[in-house]
Design a protein around this motif. Structure first.
Motif, PDB file in Angstrom:
ATOM      1  N   ARG A  43       0.835  -1.210   0.000  1.00  0.00           N
ATOM      2  CA  ARG A  43       0.000   0.000   0.000  1.00  0.00           C
ATOM      3  C   ARG A  43       0.864   1.254   0.000  1.00  0.00           C
ATOM      4  O   ARG A  43       0.605   2.204  -0.715  1.00  0.00           O
ATOM      5  CB  ARG A  43      -0.931   0.012   1.210  1.00  0.00           C
TER       6      ARG A  43
ATOM      7  N   ARG B 255       1.183  -2.940 -13.324  1.00  0.00           N
ATOM      8  CA  ARG B 255       1.543  -2.222 -12.103  1.00  0.00           C
ATOM      9  C   ARG B 255       2.005  -3.200 -11.019  1.00  0.00           C
ATOM     10  O   ARG B 255       2.908  -2.904 -10.245  1.00  0.00           O
ATOM     11  CB  ARG B 255       0.351  -1.381 -11.605  1.00  0.00           C
TER      12      ARG B 255
ATOM     13  N   LEU C  54       5.445  -3.155  -9.030  1.00  0.00           N
ATOM     14  CA  LEU C  54       5.475  -3.184  -7.561  1.00  0.00           C
ATOM     15  C   LEU C  54       6.357  -4.322  -7.046  1.00  0.00           C
ATOM     16  O   LEU C  54       7.057  -4.187  -6.053  1.00  0.00           O
ATOM     17  CB  LEU C  54       4.060  -3.344  -7.009  1.00  0.00           C
TER      18      LEU C  54
ATOM     19  N   SER D 125       2.486   1.654  -3.402  1.00  0.00           N
ATOM     20  CA  SER D 125       1.535   2.088  -4.431  1.00  0.00           C
ATOM     21  C   SER D 125       1.246   3.567  -4.271  1.00  0.00           C
ATOM     22  O   SER D 125       1.127   4.280  -5.251  1.00  0.00           O
ATOM     23  CB  SER D 125       0.192   1.366  -4.424  1.00  0.00           C
TER      24      SER D 125
ATOM     25  N   LEU E 216       1.037   3.788  -8.148  1.00  0.00           N
ATOM     26  CA  LEU E 216       0.759   2.502  -8.787  1.00  0.00           C
ATOM     27  C   LEU E 216      -0.468   1.873  -8.114  1.00  0.00           C
ATOM     28  O   LEU E 216      -0.344   1.051  -7.210  1.00  0.00           O
ATOM     29  CB  LEU E 216       1.962   1.574  -8.615  1.00  0.00           C
ATOM     30  N   HIS E 217      -1.640   2.291  -8.549  1.00  0.00           N
ATOM     31  CA  HIS E 217      -2.836   1.890  -7.815  1.00  0.00           C
ATOM     32  C   HIS E 217      -3.236   0.446  -8.048  1.00  0.00           C
ATOM     33  O   HIS E 217      -3.555   0.065  -9.159  1.00  0.00           O
ATOM     34  CB  HIS E 217      -3.990   2.817  -8.186  1.00  0.00           C
TER      35      HIS E 217
END
Ligand code: ATP
Ligand code: MG
Length: 510
Positions: free
Chosen positions: A122, A148, A152, A125, A130-131
């Protein structure tokens, strides 16, 4: 400002019969986005795979922040701060985001604890824009989100250098813009980024420097702002390349291929195409734009009856081809150039000559039922000459051809059968600009000869350059069909993401 992060010197890598990397020097700085450009087969992936520990170099030296490092495996690379996102994502589809991210890491410390991993994801992101939701299952995520997750995953492993191999091939223009924003931000935070891409406009818009390879050698490394698309194209191909094709205005001919209320399911028996109506006319290119996985492959296969049709109808001229055999399609002059050149289009273990007669063996049988080798060779030689296939040796194994040359053979094979209509899928995916130019020319010259062409492509530039009309497919439906003159990248891009700009809903025509 920036300082060197990685420097590779005099890298040599041979494969049987080729020098894939010939004394290659390559440096990437912290804080920069570095583009790697080159023709098909120039040696880009080989170089990146050496840096990522997937290939061993024959000789050369790799240093990270001034210190020599020996990279024999991907684990070594990750330890050295190098991470890579492959063109084919390597995520486990049934696992969640967090599970995928910790997968393969030693189960000590933070990775041993999913709650803490979730928190860190979290944080990452949020910091980098980077959702993703850590608990979503991969197979429910669109490709943009999966990408993404891949990024990550690298950041979670504290990669300092991120290598992305053709990262935008599967994205909408809006997703591409979002990705570039993330990459920019990462560079500003001091990461080093390498993107391998054939798209010159992307290089111009996102990169700080660009290295150009040709025939295994680096021919130039320059600052992007001191360069231009034309110069880059020329450096990589070694000649001038026209980056645009001109499309003559020509009236639409009579209807050739009629698709009515077509319904098709995918391999998992889920609806893939739900009620598609398209009429393709003589002398037109109808571009079918869409992000991969929205039903376009299933549609193409169904049109050729390579996949069962649940309901609806496919007609060529006035002949109903709905449940007819491929031979019947062939006889009625409907041609198919598939996206998957290496698995569907060609037999890689056979020669060029054998591949160009696939599907029409009957024509090459002598009176004793044996194949007439002389006739085959004559035909293959003509095709190789007309479409400038390299190498021109018709006994050369198809599996060893570069992507561009293999594509010329598959397209040439269909063109020489003189069909009335074509279904052409992703014809230039992964091809360099020189090969793209050649393929685009061939498609337009078939259109000018009055052929009807359904061009399925995720590449908006290709769609906009070649099409007379543009249909957008989203989740198995046609969002609308627009005349080329009324289309823009933004409008089509939004439709590809399932958004209908309600102020200017496109006309739907059949
Ligand atoms: N595993 C392999 N075995 C044999 N030859 C290989 C192998 N991998 C690559 N090659 C050859 O090495 C050369 C460089 O290939 P590479 O894949 O690095 O090119 P590329 O620049 O990434 O091309 P593209 O733009 O098509 O992806 C080519 O001639 C290719 O045929
Ligand atoms: Mg490659």
């Amino acid at each position: 400002m920036s300082s060197p992060y990685l420097s590779a010197q005099k890298i040599v890598k041979r494969f049987p019969g080729v020098i894939a990397n010939n004394q290659v020097d390559f440096t990437v700085n912290r804080g920069e986005i570095h583009a790697l450009l080159g023709e098909n087969g120039a040696g880009k992936s080989t170089l990146m795979q050496i840096l990522y520990g997937m290939y061993q170099m024959d000789s050369g030296k790799i240093s990270i922040e001034g210190k020599q490092r020996h990279i024999h495996t991907s684990k070594d690379a990750i330890k050295a701060g190098i991470g890579m996102v492959h063109q084919e994502f390597m995520l486990v589809r049934r696992f969640s985001v967090v599970e995928n991210i910790v997968l393969g890491m030693d189960s000590d410390g933070i990775t041993g604890n999913l709650t803490r991993a979730r928190e860190r994801i979290r944080d990452l992101s949020k910091t980098h824009g980077l959702h993703v939701d850590p608990d979503q299952v991969i197979e429910h995520l669109p490709v943009g989100a999966q990408q993404r997750v891949e990024i990550l995953k690298l950041l979670f492993r504290e990669a300092q250098l991120l290598i992305l191999d053709e990262p935008t091939a599967v994205l909408t223009p809006q997703e591409t813009a979002a990705l570039f924003q993330v990459l920019r931000h990462l560079a500003e935070q001091g990461h080093a980024i390498v993107i391998v891409t054939h798209k010159l406009h992307e290089i111009m818009s996102v990169s700080d420097r660009v290295t150009i390879m040709r025939d295994g050698c680096v021919v130039s490394a320059l600052e992007t702002r001191n360069s231009s698309e034309n110069q880059l194209a020329k450096l990589m191909v070694g000649r001038d390349v026209s980056l645009r094709v001109t499309r003559s205005v020509r009236p639409r001919g009579k209807p050739i291929l009629k698709i009515s209320d077509l319904h098709v399911t995918d391999d998992r028996n889920q609806k893939a195409v739900t009620g598609i109506d398209i009429t393709l006319h003589a002398g037109e290119v109808l571009g079918l734009a869409g992000v991969d996985g929205n039903g376009q492959s299933e549609l193409a296969q169904a049109l050729l009856n390579l996949r069962a049709i649940q309901s609806g109808q496919v007609k060529m001229a006035d002949v109903d081809l709905t449940h007819r055999s491929p031979a019947e399609h062939h006889r009625n002059r409907l041609a198919y150039v598939p996206a998957d050149r290496r698995h569907v289009g060609a037999l890689m273990g056979l020669s060029i000559a054998r591949n160009v007669i696939l599907g029409s063996h009957g024509k090459y049988a002598s009176q004793f039922g044996l194949l007439d080798e002389k006739k085959i060779n004559r035909f293959a030689k003509e095709l190789v000459r007309r479409f400038d296939v390299r190498p021109s040796d018709v006994d050369y194994m198809a599996g060893k051809l570069s992507g561009g040359n293999l594509q010329k053979i598959l397209l040439g094979r269909e063109i020489m059968r003189d069909p009335l209509a074509y279904v052409i899928e992703q014809p230039t995916r992964g091809l360099d600009v020189g090969a793209v130019e050649a393929v685009w020319r061939e498609i337009l010259s078939e259109r000018d000869a009055g052929k009807a062409i359904l061009l399925i492509s995720a590449e908006l530039e290709e769609i906009l350059n070649l099409s007379d009309r543009i249909a957008v497919i989203y989740e198995g439906r046609i969002m609308g069909i627009v005349e080329a003159g009324d289309a823009s990248i933004e409008k089509i891009g939004l439709m590809m993401a399932g958004v209908l700009p309600d102020s200017e809903a496109p006309e739907i025509r059949r």
